[in-house]
Design a protein around this motif. Structure first.
Motif, PDB file in Angstrom:
ATOM      1  N   CYS A 376     -23.225  28.037 -20.942  1.00 55.19           N
ATOM      2  CA  CYS A 376     -22.071  29.418 -21.123  1.00 55.19           C
ATOM      3  C   CYS A 376     -21.011  27.923 -20.514  1.00 55.19           C
ATOM      4  O   CYS A 376     -20.350  28.386 -20.684  1.00 55.19           O
ATOM      5  CB  CYS A 376     -22.392  29.651 -20.064  1.00 55.19           C
ATOM      6  N   ALA A 378     -20.064  25.455 -22.260  1.00 50.94           N
ATOM      7  CA  ALA A 378     -18.752  25.176 -22.805  1.00 50.94           C
ATOM      8  C   ALA A 378     -17.362  25.763 -22.870  1.00 50.94           C
ATOM      9  O   ALA A 378     -16.833  25.358 -22.793  1.00 50.94           O
ATOM     10  CB  ALA A 378     -19.424  24.794 -24.145  1.00 50.94           C
ATOM     11  N   CYS A 379     -18.130  26.862 -22.156  1.00 50.58           N
ATOM     12  CA  CYS A 379     -16.390  27.687 -22.070  1.00 50.58           C
ATOM     13  C   CYS A 379     -16.506  28.379 -20.834  1.00 50.58           C
ATOM     14  O   CYS A 379     -14.706  28.867 -20.508  1.00 50.58           O
ATOM     15  CB  CYS A 379     -16.648  29.053 -23.276  1.00 50.58           C
ATOM     16  N   HIS A 380     -17.548  28.364 -20.184  1.00 45.12           N
ATOM     17  CA  HIS A 380     -16.126  28.831 -18.413  1.00 45.12           C
ATOM     18  C   HIS A 380     -16.888  27.737 -17.893  1.00 45.12           C
ATOM     19  O   HIS A 380     -17.824  27.168 -17.565  1.00 45.12           O
ATOM     20  CB  HIS A 380     -17.439  30.145 -18.441  1.00 45.12           C
ATOM     21  N   LYS A 385     -10.521  28.072 -16.531  1.00 47.22           N
ATOM     22  CA  LYS A 385     -10.199  28.719 -17.799  1.00 47.22           C
ATOM     23  C   LYS A 385      -9.715  27.944 -19.021  1.00 47.22           C
ATOM     24  O   LYS A 385      -9.468  26.327 -18.944  1.00 47.22           O
ATOM     25  CB  LYS A 385      -8.748  29.327 -17.798  1.00 47.22           C
ATOM     26  N   ILE A 386     -11.453  27.732 -19.176  1.00 50.05           N
ATOM     27  CA  ILE A 386     -11.698  26.314 -20.764  1.00 50.05           C
ATOM     28  C   ILE A 386     -10.928  27.513 -21.951  1.00 50.05           C
ATOM     29  O   ILE A 386     -10.858  27.464 -22.028  1.00 50.05           O
ATOM     30  CB  ILE A 386     -12.884  26.522 -20.759  1.00 50.05           C
ATOM     31  N   VAL A 387     -12.603  28.448 -21.972  1.00 49.00           N
ATOM     32  CA  VAL A 387     -11.894  29.083 -24.000  1.00 49.00           C
ATOM     33  C   VAL A 387     -12.469  30.624 -22.672  1.00 49.00           C
ATOM     34  O   VAL A 387     -11.518  31.164 -22.972  1.00 49.00           O
ATOM     35  CB  VAL A 387     -12.964  29.083 -24.483  1.00 49.00           C
ATOM     36  N   GLY A 388     -12.997  30.566 -22.015  1.00 48.53           N
ATOM     37  CA  GLY A 388     -13.149  31.925 -21.589  1.00 48.53           C
ATOM     38  C   GLY A 388     -12.636  32.394 -20.326  1.00 48.53           C
ATOM     39  O   GLY A 388     -12.272  30.787 -19.543  1.00 48.53           O
ATOM     40  N   TYR A 419      -8.156  36.639 -24.379  1.00 43.29           N
ATOM     41  CA  TYR A 419      -9.438  35.615 -24.632  1.00 43.29           C
ATOM     42  C   TYR A 419      -9.372  35.598 -26.182  1.00 43.29           C
ATOM     43  O   TYR A 419      -9.536  36.962 -26.533  1.00 43.29           O
ATOM     44  CB  TYR A 419     -10.164  36.329 -23.828  1.00 43.29           C
ATOM     45  N   MET A 422     -16.039  37.048 -26.925  1.00 43.71           N
ATOM     46  CA  MET A 422     -17.266  36.215 -26.681  1.00 43.71           C
ATOM     47  C   MET A 422     -18.536  35.844 -27.643  1.00 43.71           C
ATOM     48  O   MET A 422     -18.384  37.416 -28.221  1.00 43.71           O
ATOM     49  CB  MET A 422     -17.767  36.458 -24.928  1.00 43.71           C
TER      50      MET A 422
END
Length: 443
Positions: A376, A378-380, A385-388, A419, A422
């Motif tokens: 997880c 990598a995005c959170h 906020k990164i990706v999610g 967004y 996912m």
């Protein structure tokens, strides 16, 4: 020895990168021979392209008063595009070889000269198109000589500028100790040796073209008397030989300046011997040219092939000398890079060994944290906020709805337009439960 010690101290103060730890595709000596000879073949046609363009421009301007020279310009223009095509094709091998042998140095110089190095492509394309337009519009623009001459003049200007970029880039390869102080093309252009080498190259182009013209118009298949009325073959050949002689003498005068402006770090007795040997072969060639120019007209071509052979030998020795200097100048830096590369490879091997050593693997107290880190993170992030969305935002949504978070992780989708959707993580029920519990703890 003192100068070499000083140079080594300068290098030791310079950031030394590690190289790409890959084996060469061929033995080093084979690649060196390929580089020297493929580059010499390439540069000869570059010489002919540039020298032919300059002489075409000169002849066509002179042809405004004497139509015979306009005919001469037309014949020379037919050769430019052919020699250009040969130069392009023969340029692939030295480019690939120098990339292979001097990857770190070549690409570092490319990056430091930036847009000017990239500009070689559009500039060369424009110059080539201009030479084609000039060649094929000869009759169409016969009554508009100003426009027609401007085409070849523009291509000559471009052809004269491109070597500045190339020589600046190649010269910059020799100065790794300067890389952290150079910012852009013009600073690299100011390094020693660029301008003397440039002048040497220009005279080389004229000298080679002189020999080419001597041969080209003297071929038995070339109907010279049918094409020219007042200009004689002897006159053309004498002018061509005179050009080669004058350009070669100019090279002899500039050569020592080229050598003296080179940093001493690459000078060796082997280099001096190689260059001196090459110059020695040129001396009898120049004697025979002078003898032909001042001798009887019917004997002007008597020693042409001997002259060509000797000057070609000179070119081979000079090309070999260029490589000797480059190899000697870069050897100390290459040794430091090799040492840094070996250190890097050793660290990589140790890291792999540590990663596979159960006793050195980090102990993760929380299974949910381990899953979150692996699947997880990598995005959170916790509160960014990164990706999610951030983890803290998830907590505010699912704080009292662990089952909702559990269901979402099992079968995610897309909720908000700002967004991305996912992806499914492929976790087991127990893994979903562990990571959901971990997330909700991050208040």
């Amino acid at each position: 020895m003192i100068l070499q010690h000083i140079f080594l101290q300068i290098l030791l103060q310079t950031p030394i990168p590690h190289d790409i730890p890959l084996p060469l595709p061929l033995p080093h000596s084979v690649l060196v021979i390929a580089l020297i000879f493929s580059f010499l073949l390439h540069i000869i046609f570059i010489n002919l392209m540039l020298g032919g363009s300059i002489l075409t421009l000169w002849s066509e301007i002179k042809g405004l008063k004497n139509p015979e020279y306009d005919k001469l310009a037309y014949e020379l223009a037919q050769t430019i595009t052919v020699n250009k095509s040969m130069a392009v094709v023969l340029g692939v091998a030295p480019l690939l070889t120098i990339n292979t042998l001097y990857t770190l140095y070549f690409y570092s110089a490319n990056a430091l000269t930036g847009l000017f190095w990239i500009a070689i492509i559009p500039l060369t394309t424009l110059a080539f198109l201009l030479t084609y337009a000039h060649k094929y519009s000869w009759n169409v623009l016969k009554d508009n000589k100003a426009l027609h001459i401007s085409m070849i003049a523009a291509s000559v200007v471009i052809f004269l500028f491109i070597p500045f970029i190339f020589l600046t880039n190649i010269n910059l390869m020799l100065f790794p100790e300067k890389w952290n102080t150079i910012s852009g093309f013009f600073e690299a252009l100011a390094l020693p040796n660029v301008f003397p080498r440039y002048l040497h190259f220009i005279f080389a182009s004229l000298g080679v073209t002189g020999l080419f013209i001597f041969w080209y118009f003297g071929r038995t298949s070339f109907a010279f008397e049918e094409k020219f009325q007042s200009l004689s073959l002897y006159e053309i050949r004498k002018k061509a030989y005179s050009l080669t002689f004058s350009a070669s003498v100019a090279q002899f005068l500039i050569g020592p300046i080229v050598l003296l402006t080179l940093p001493t770090k690459g000078i060796s007795w082997q280099l001096i011997l190689t260059i001196s040997t090459g110059a020695a072969f040129a001396i009898p060639a120049l004697f025979w040219i002078w003898k032909a120019i001042t001798g009887q007209p019917e004997k002007i071509a008597k020693d042409f092939w001997k002259v060509t052979l000797l000057l070609t030998t000179t070119v081979v020795f000079m090309g070999s000398g260029r490589h000797l200097y480059r190899a000697t100048a870069l050897e100390p830096h290459q040794k430091l890079v090799a040492k840094e590369t070996a250190k890097y490879q050793k660290e990589v091997q140790q890291a792999i060994k540590d990663a596979n050593d159960p006793s050195k693997k980090p102990v993760v107290a929380d299974a949910g944290e381990a899953i979150f880190t692996a699947k997880c993170s990598a995005c959170h992030a916790l509160d960014t906020k990164i990706v999610g969305p951030p983890v803290k935002e998830m907590v505010t949504i699912y704080e009292k709805d662990e089952k909702g978070l559990h269901d979402w992780i099992r079968k995610p989708g897309k909720k908000r337009p700002d967004y991305p959707q996912m992806p499914a993580l492929g976790l087991s029920e127990q893994e979903i439960k562990d990571v959901a519990t971990y997330i909700l703890k991050q208040k």
